[in-house]
Design a protein around this motif. Sequence first.
Motif, PDB file in Angstrom:
ATOM      1  N   TYR A  12       2.678 -13.254   0.301  1.00 39.25           N
ATOM      2  CA  TYR A  12       3.210 -13.557  -0.233  1.00 39.25           C
ATOM      3  C   TYR A  12       4.304 -13.392  -1.403  1.00 39.25           C
ATOM      4  N   GLN A  13       5.615 -13.208  -1.385  1.00 35.00           N
ATOM      5  CA  GLN A  13       6.507 -13.043  -1.783  1.00 35.00           C
ATOM      6  C   GLN A  13       7.341 -13.333  -3.122  1.00 35.00           C
ATOM      7  N   LYS A  14       7.448 -12.769  -3.571  1.00 36.38           N
ATOM      8  CA  LYS A  14       8.495 -13.682  -5.085  1.00 36.38           C
ATOM      9  C   LYS A  14       9.366 -14.906  -4.029  1.00 36.38           C
ATOM     10  N   PRO A  15       9.173 -16.118  -5.066  1.00 34.86           N
ATOM     11  CA  PRO A  15       8.261 -16.040  -6.198  1.00 34.86           C
ATOM     12  C   PRO A  15       7.618 -16.699  -6.619  1.00 34.86           C
ATOM     13  N   PHE A  16       6.139 -16.081  -5.294  1.00 32.87           N
ATOM     14  CA  PHE A  16       5.286 -16.966  -5.686  1.00 32.87           C
ATOM     15  C   PHE A  16       4.328 -15.335  -5.393  1.00 32.87           C
ATOM     16  N   LEU A  17       4.322 -13.907  -5.465  1.00 29.75           N
ATOM     17  CA  LEU A  17       3.489 -13.390  -5.999  1.00 29.75           C
ATOM     18  C   LEU A  17       3.267 -12.901  -7.349  1.00 29.75           C
ATOM     19  N   PHE A  18       1.633 -13.467  -7.250  1.00 32.15           N
ATOM     20  CA  PHE A  18       1.312 -13.361  -8.396  1.00 32.15           C
ATOM     21  C   PHE A  18       0.647 -11.998  -9.176  1.00 32.15           C
ATOM     22  N   VAL A  19       0.612 -10.689  -8.671  1.00 38.50           N
ATOM     23  CA  VAL A  19       0.164  -9.558  -8.594  1.00 38.50           C
ATOM     24  C   VAL A  19       0.850  -8.562  -8.974  1.00 38.50           C
ATOM     25  N   ASP A  20       0.845  -7.855 -10.452  1.00 38.49           N
ATOM     26  CA  ASP A  20       2.317  -6.555 -10.388  1.00 38.49           C
ATOM     27  C   ASP A  20       1.240  -5.692  -9.987  1.00 38.49           C
ATOM     28  N   GLU A  21      -0.140  -4.894 -10.732  1.00 36.85           N
ATOM     29  CA  GLU A  21      -1.004  -3.487  -9.774  1.00 36.85           C
ATOM     30  C   GLU A  21      -2.314  -4.840  -9.900  1.00 36.85           C
ATOM     31  N   LEU A  22      -2.898  -3.008  -9.321  1.00 38.56           N
ATOM     32  CA  LEU A  22      -4.890  -3.632  -8.848  1.00 38.56           C
ATOM     33  C   LEU A  22      -4.983  -2.425 -10.383  1.00 38.56           C
ATOM     34  N   THR A  23      -6.037  -2.541 -10.413  1.00 42.17           N
ATOM     35  CA  THR A  23      -6.205  -1.101 -12.309  1.00 42.17           C
ATOM     36  C   THR A  23      -7.990  -1.177 -11.432  1.00 42.17           C
ATOM     37  N   GLU A  24      -8.263  -1.629 -10.429  1.00 46.90           N
ATOM     38  CA  GLU A  24     -10.626  -0.894 -10.271  1.00 46.90           C
ATOM     39  C   GLU A  24      -9.853  -1.809  -8.699  1.00 46.90           C
ATOM     40  N   ILE A  25     -10.501  -0.819  -8.078  1.00 48.08           N
ATOM     41  CA  ILE A  25     -11.430  -1.338  -6.840  1.00 48.08           C
ATOM     42  C   ILE A  25     -12.406  -1.251  -6.336  1.00 48.08           C
ATOM     43  N   SER A  26     -13.372  -1.580  -5.442  1.00 52.85           N
ATOM     44  CA  SER A  26     -14.639  -1.273  -5.371  1.00 52.85           C
ATOM     45  C   SER A  26     -14.960  -2.233  -4.181  1.00 52.85           C
ATOM     46  N   GLU A  27     -16.066  -2.065  -3.245  1.00 56.07           N
ATOM     47  CA  GLU A  27     -16.900  -2.876  -2.720  1.00 56.07           C
ATOM     48  C   GLU A  27     -17.130  -4.043  -3.097  1.00 56.07           C
ATOM     49  N   SER A  31      -9.885  -5.629 -10.134  1.00 54.55           N
ATOM     50  CA  SER A  31      -8.907  -6.225 -11.149  1.00 54.55           C
ATOM     51  C   SER A  31      -7.608  -5.503 -10.941  1.00 54.55           C
ATOM     52  N   GLY A  32      -7.113  -6.672 -11.254  1.00 54.81           N
ATOM     53  CA  GLY A  32      -6.236  -6.340 -11.623  1.00 54.81           C
ATOM     54  C   GLY A  32      -4.368  -7.150 -13.173  1.00 54.81           C
ATOM     55  N   ASN A  33      -3.802  -7.193 -12.861  1.00 53.57           N
ATOM     56  CA  ASN A  33      -2.852  -7.868 -13.653  1.00 53.57           C
ATOM     57  C   ASN A  33      -1.774  -8.019 -13.313  1.00 53.57           C
ATOM     58  N   GLN A  64      -4.832 -14.525  -5.927  1.00 49.38           N
ATOM     59  CA  GLN A  64      -4.624 -13.933  -5.060  1.00 49.38           C
ATOM     60  C   GLN A  64      -5.179 -12.561  -5.454  1.00 49.38           C
ATOM     61  N   ILE A  65      -4.696 -11.824  -6.987  1.00 47.71           N
ATOM     62  CA  ILE A  65      -5.582 -11.162  -6.889  1.00 47.71           C
ATOM     63  C   ILE A  65      -7.535 -11.125  -7.124  1.00 47.71           C
ATOM     64  N   GLY A  66      -8.261 -11.824  -7.339  1.00 45.21           N
ATOM     65  CA  GLY A  66      -9.746 -12.011  -7.100  1.00 45.21           C
ATOM     66  C   GLY A  66     -10.224 -12.115  -5.714  1.00 45.21           C
ATOM     67  N   VAL A  67      -9.097 -12.384  -4.486  1.00 41.60           N
ATOM     68  CA  VAL A  67      -9.973 -13.348  -4.097  1.00 41.60           C
ATOM     69  C   VAL A  67      -9.303 -12.217  -2.844  1.00 41.60           C
ATOM     70  N   VAL A  68      -7.290 -12.340  -2.437  1.00 43.26           N
ATOM     71  CA  VAL A  68      -7.192 -11.582  -1.871  1.00 43.26           C
ATOM     72  C   VAL A  68      -7.159 -10.316  -1.233  1.00 43.26           C
ATOM     73  N   CYS A  69      -6.504  -9.997  -2.706  1.00 41.65           N
ATOM     74  CA  CYS A  69      -6.768  -8.592  -2.762  1.00 41.65           C
ATOM     75  C   CYS A  69      -8.026  -7.677  -2.337  1.00 41.65           C
ATOM     76  N   LEU A  70      -8.874  -8.224  -2.815  1.00 44.58           N
ATOM     77  CA  LEU A  70     -10.334  -8.053  -2.383  1.00 44.58           C
ATOM     78  C   LEU A  70     -10.625  -7.988  -1.168  1.00 44.58           C
ATOM     79  N   GLY A  71     -10.613  -9.349  -0.073  1.00 44.08           N
ATOM     80  CA  GLY A  71     -10.797  -9.589   0.736  1.00 44.08           C
ATOM     81  C   GLY A  71     -10.125  -8.506   1.578  1.00 44.08           C
ATOM     82  N   ILE A  72      -8.866  -8.016   1.034  1.00 46.22           N
ATOM     83  CA  ILE A  72      -7.932  -7.143   2.420  1.00 46.22           C
ATOM     84  C   ILE A  72      -8.866  -5.441   2.143  1.00 46.22           C
TER      85      ILE A  72
END
Length: 146
Positions: A12-27, A31-33, A64-72
């Motif tokens: 994704y890219q702006k204006p359709f990117l809705f991830v500023d920061e990822l704060t916790e990541i595990s298997e 979480s992110g905001n 985007q945060i909860g599925v795609v970022c985790l999947g990556i």
Amino acid sequence: MNPKQIIKNLPYQKPFLFVDELTEISESGISGNYTFKESAFFYEGHFKENPITPGVILTETMAQIGVVCLGIFLLKDKISTTTKPQIALTSNVVDFYIPVLPNEKVTVISEKEYFRFNKLKCRVKMINSKNELVCRGTISGMIIAK
């Protein structure tokens, strides 16, 4: 793979990117905001003189945060400069509780239910800066490195 690398690999890219920061990541979860800027394109017409963030945009932010970022993150060993993640949303069920206003920062918290045969299913919730539940549900998607 660190948070900045995960965000860089998003399709994704702006204006359709809705991830500023990822704060916790595990298997098992992520979480992110994201802060919804007052100048965002969708506030102009939703609603007249009373802008709120559309539910479809809240769902997209959770995906985007909860599925795609985790999947990556889960596919980190298969993603490279020549191999990119391919993503497709397969299903979602989301309940909405309170509105998100312009300039409001939200946090998305996702817990993996399963990841098998390239399908990732997560329980995802969104909370606002007052720690109030905005929405929650389950979101599934297919994700592969190609």
